[in-house]
Each structure stands twice: as C-alpha cells, then as structure tokens.
Write an enzyme that holds these catalytic residues in place. Sequence first.
Site, PDB file in Angstrom:
ATOM      1  N   SER A 137      20.405 -18.137   8.839  1.00 56.37           N
ATOM      2  CA  SER A 137      19.414 -17.066   8.646  1.00 56.37           C
ATOM      3  C   SER A 137      19.595 -16.080   9.782  1.00 56.37           C
ATOM      4  O   SER A 137      20.133 -16.439  10.833  1.00 56.37           O
ATOM      5  CB  SER A 137      18.001 -17.655   8.731  1.00 56.37           C
ATOM      6  N   TYR A 150      11.289 -22.950  12.266  1.00 51.94           N
ATOM      7  CA  TYR A 150      12.354 -22.461  11.375  1.00 51.94           C
ATOM      8  C   TYR A 150      13.498 -21.871  12.204  1.00 51.94           C
ATOM      9  O   TYR A 150      14.666 -22.227  12.002  1.00 51.94           O
ATOM     10  CB  TYR A 150      11.788 -21.410  10.412  1.00 51.94           C
TER      11      TYR A 150
HETATM   12  P1  NAP Z   1      14.632 -20.961  -2.577  1.00 53.12           P
HETATM   13  O1  NAP Z   1      14.751 -20.076  -3.766  1.00 53.12           O
HETATM   14  O2  NAP Z   1      13.298 -21.529  -2.233  1.00 53.12           O
HETATM   15  O3  NAP Z   1      15.717 -22.126  -2.721  1.00 53.12           O
HETATM   16  C1  NAP Z   1      15.722 -23.249  -1.876  1.00 53.12           C
HETATM   17  C2  NAP Z   1      16.576 -24.327  -2.521  1.00 53.12           C
HETATM   18  O4  NAP Z   1      16.683 -25.428  -1.600  1.00 53.12           O
HETATM   19  C3  NAP Z   1      15.944 -24.887  -3.797  1.00 53.12           C
HETATM   20  O5  NAP Z   1      16.975 -25.186  -4.713  1.00 53.12           O
HETATM   21  C4  NAP Z   1      15.275 -26.155  -3.298  1.00 53.12           C
HETATM   22  O6  NAP Z   1      15.134 -27.167  -4.300  1.00 53.12           O
HETATM   23  C5  NAP Z   1      16.304 -26.618  -2.265  1.00 53.12           C
HETATM   24  N1  NAP Z   1      15.733 -27.585  -1.337  1.00 53.12           N
HETATM   25  C6  NAP Z   1      14.688 -27.425  -0.494  1.00 53.12           C
HETATM   26  N2  NAP Z   1      14.464 -28.559   0.181  1.00 53.12           N
HETATM   27  C7  NAP Z   1      15.376 -29.458  -0.239  1.00 53.12           C
HETATM   28  C8  NAP Z   1      15.664 -30.816   0.065  1.00 53.12           C
HETATM   29  N3  NAP Z   1      14.939 -31.510   0.961  1.00 53.12           N
HETATM   30  N4  NAP Z   1      16.702 -31.424  -0.562  1.00 53.12           N
HETATM   31  C9  NAP Z   1      17.423 -30.770  -1.482  1.00 53.12           C
HETATM   32  N5  NAP Z   1      17.192 -29.485  -1.846  1.00 53.12           N
HETATM   33  C10 NAP Z   1      16.179 -28.852  -1.230  1.00 53.12           C
HETATM   34  O7  NAP Z   1      15.026 -20.152  -1.263  1.00 53.12           O
HETATM   35  P2  NAP Z   1      16.426 -19.537  -0.760  1.00 53.12           P
HETATM   36  O8  NAP Z   1      16.052 -18.323  -0.004  1.00 53.12           O
HETATM   37  O9  NAP Z   1      17.397 -19.413  -1.857  1.00 53.12           O
HETATM   38  O10 NAP Z   1      16.863 -20.654   0.285  1.00 53.12           O
HETATM   39  C11 NAP Z   1      18.196 -21.073   0.426  1.00 53.12           C
HETATM   40  C12 NAP Z   1      18.592 -21.048   1.896  1.00 53.12           C
HETATM   41  O11 NAP Z   1      18.603 -19.709   2.353  1.00 53.12           O
HETATM   42  C13 NAP Z   1      17.632 -21.806   2.807  1.00 53.12           C
HETATM   43  O12 NAP Z   1      18.393 -22.577   3.721  1.00 53.12           O
HETATM   44  C14 NAP Z   1      16.875 -20.693   3.518  1.00 53.12           C
HETATM   45  O13 NAP Z   1      16.396 -21.097   4.771  1.00 53.12           O
HETATM   46  C15 NAP Z   1      17.964 -19.654   3.613  1.00 53.12           C
HETATM   47  N6  NAP Z   1      17.538 -18.272   3.887  1.00 53.12           N
HETATM   48  C16 NAP Z   1      16.755 -17.581   3.015  1.00 53.12           C
HETATM   49  C17 NAP Z   1      16.418 -16.252   3.291  1.00 53.12           C
HETATM   50  C18 NAP Z   1      15.607 -15.409   2.336  1.00 53.12           C
HETATM   51  O14 NAP Z   1      15.134 -14.345   2.712  1.00 53.12           O
HETATM   52  N7  NAP Z   1      15.434 -15.794   1.105  1.00 53.12           N
HETATM   53  C19 NAP Z   1      16.870 -15.646   4.463  1.00 53.12           C
HETATM   54  C20 NAP Z   1      17.653 -16.376   5.330  1.00 53.12           C
HETATM   55  C21 NAP Z   1      17.987 -17.676   5.029  1.00 53.12           C
HETATM   56  P3  NAP Z   1      13.762 -27.347  -5.151  1.00 53.12           P
HETATM   57  O15 NAP Z   1      13.815 -26.322  -6.258  1.00 53.12           O
HETATM   58  O16 NAP Z   1      13.838 -28.740  -5.653  1.00 53.12           O
HETATM   59  O17 NAP Z   1      12.616 -27.108  -4.216  1.00 53.12           O
END
Ligand code: NAP
Length: 277
Positions: A137, A150
């Site tokens: 991130s 985080y």
């Molecule tokens: P998201 O739409 O909430 O997706 C998160 C994914 O991670 C979902 O598929 C969720 O599965 C899975 N997950 C969460 N906890 C888990 C666990 N204990 N075991 C297995 N799977 C798990 O959000 P996203 O933004 O795409 O997040 C993906 C990554 O990007 C994360 O690492 C997040 O920190 C990072 N990120 C996001 C942003 C942003 O602005 N969106 C910015 C920087 C970094 P479920 O559907 O089962 O919950």
Amino acid sequence: MSSSKTLLITGVSSGFGRALAKEALAVGHKVVGTVRSTEAKRDFEALFANAAFARVLDVTDFDAIGGIVAEIEASVGPIDVLVNNAGYGHEGIMEESPLSEMRRQFDVNVFGTVAMMKAVLPFMRERRRGHILNITSMGGHITMPGIAYYCGSKFALEGISEALGKEVKPFGIAVTAVAPGSFRTDWAGRSMARTPRSIADYDRIFDPIRKAREEKSGKQLGDPQKAACAMLAAIAADCPPTHLLLGSDALGLVRDKLSALAEEIRAWEAVTVSTDG
Ligand code: NAP
C-alpha cells in the site's frame, strides 16, 4: 501476449484480486484464486472454464497453506507467479485499539503473506524462475493518523519483500512490492475493521478522518481494472521493479514523504555523524 503463465492470486472474491484475475484470464493466463467460501469458489470458477480455478483458503490457516500449494502444483501446474493480495485495513487510533486487532492485522497482511511465499518458494527455486508480487500500500511508505496497525503491517511487508528479493534474485526469482494509492474496492467498505472510539482527546484529529474515509468509499480515484493492467505489465517485464506505486495520489504522497525525509536527514546530519569513532 507472448507466454501464458499460471498465477496464484490470494483473495479473488473482489477488488484488486478479482480485477487482476479477470484481466489475466482475458489475456490467456491460467489463474488459481483463493476464496473463503464454496459459493465464492463456484462463482470464481464460472469465470473461465479450464483456466479459472479456485481453492478455499483463509491465509491465516497457516498449517493448510503448504498442502494447498503442493496440490495446485500437482493438479493445475507449476505456479509461475504468486500474487499476495489478500488483506484488509484496520482503522483505529492506536491507543484505543486492542493488541488483538494488531495481531489479526499482522496475521492476515504479514504472516499469511509470508506463509504463502514460504510454501511457493521451494518450487520456484527448484525451477530457477518465478515472480512474487506482494500488494502492500502507499501506507507501506507513508503514514496517517488512525491506521497505525495497517501502516505497520504494510511497512513490514515492504521490508520483507525487499529483503527477500535480494535473497532469491540469484535463483531467477523476482519480488515486487506493489503499493497502490486509493482505489475503488471493498477495502474501506465491507472489509475494513473499525475499532470503536473511546478516548475523547482524539476526537478532533480522528473523527474527520474516519468520516471522510467512509464518505469516499466507492468513489476513490483509482480504477482496479487499470491497476490489474499495470500489474500484468510488471509480470510481463524482463526486469520487474522492486517497488511499484500505483496511482497519482500514491506518487505525490510518497514523493513528498521522501523529500521530507531527505530534508530531516540533512537537518540532523551533524548529530547523526557525531556518534562515529
Ligand atoms: P477487497 O475488495 O476488500 O478485497 C480483499 C480480498 O482479500 C477479498 O477477496 C477478501 O476475501 C480477501 N481476504 C481478506 N482477508 C483474508 C484472509 N484472512 N484470508 C484470505 N483472504 C482474505 O479490498 P482490496 O482493496 O482489493 O484489497 C486487496 C489488497 O489491496 C489488500 O492487501 C489491501 O490492503 C490492499 N490495498 C488496497 C487499497 C485500496 O485503496 N483499495 C490500497 C492499497 C492497498 P473475502 O471476500 O472472503 O473477505
């Protein structure tokens, strides 16, 4: 696309994982995605017959990871690219947030990711090739109040990724830490763990931040599908980057942080070097 690869992506039910899986499938890659329910498994495998495979895995089920990775290698094929995407954000003032929330944050974002890498590395090392992408991130480079756990988890992952990259480079394995800015995923919505408020002293600094994040959820600047294309470009590169920022917000904020850091180092340089000898 020049060559079809097999990608193992954690967390393909929504957001970046889902977008990357879809783009990768569209250009001819095979994708094994991890999900957390049989319903999500069916839903993912319906995306693309004989190219989209799903496995049910919570990345904190550390003891299950090795068996699942070995089974994927045997039944789907060699994993060329591991994308550690599964993760979530904890939001809460540090003094208010229990240590159990920090443990959970690090279990998922750091320990789960490391466990996945440890399971895949013996196979990649044996083949003398492979690429690991860790979704960190901009919060792995910059910080803001209210997301200390985080940012701590993502700083940890940045450091681990960078050090691991140096360890496995001689074996033809690349490690890329991908640091997105704010994107339109479920991150600040259903996925976020928010610690309830308890100390009034922090109202002034934190309440506007929590409110703004809630209001902005779903309207962020970044498009996950474009992030997916950027990650595919890194996967296709002969010389993948060690760090890859995604989004103009990440670019601006990280640049500001680096120049403030350089300035502070300069301002304290005499004190810094005074300890030698
Ligand atoms: P998201 O739409 O909430 O997706 C998160 C994914 O991670 C979902 O598929 C969720 O599965 C899975 N997950 C969460 N906890 C888990 C666990 N204990 N075991 C297995 N799977 C798990 O959000 P996203 O933004 O795409 O997040 C993906 C990554 O990007 C994360 O690492 C997040 O920190 C990072 N990120 C996001 C942003 C942003 O602005 N969106 C910015 C920087 C970094 P479920 O559907 O089962 O919950």
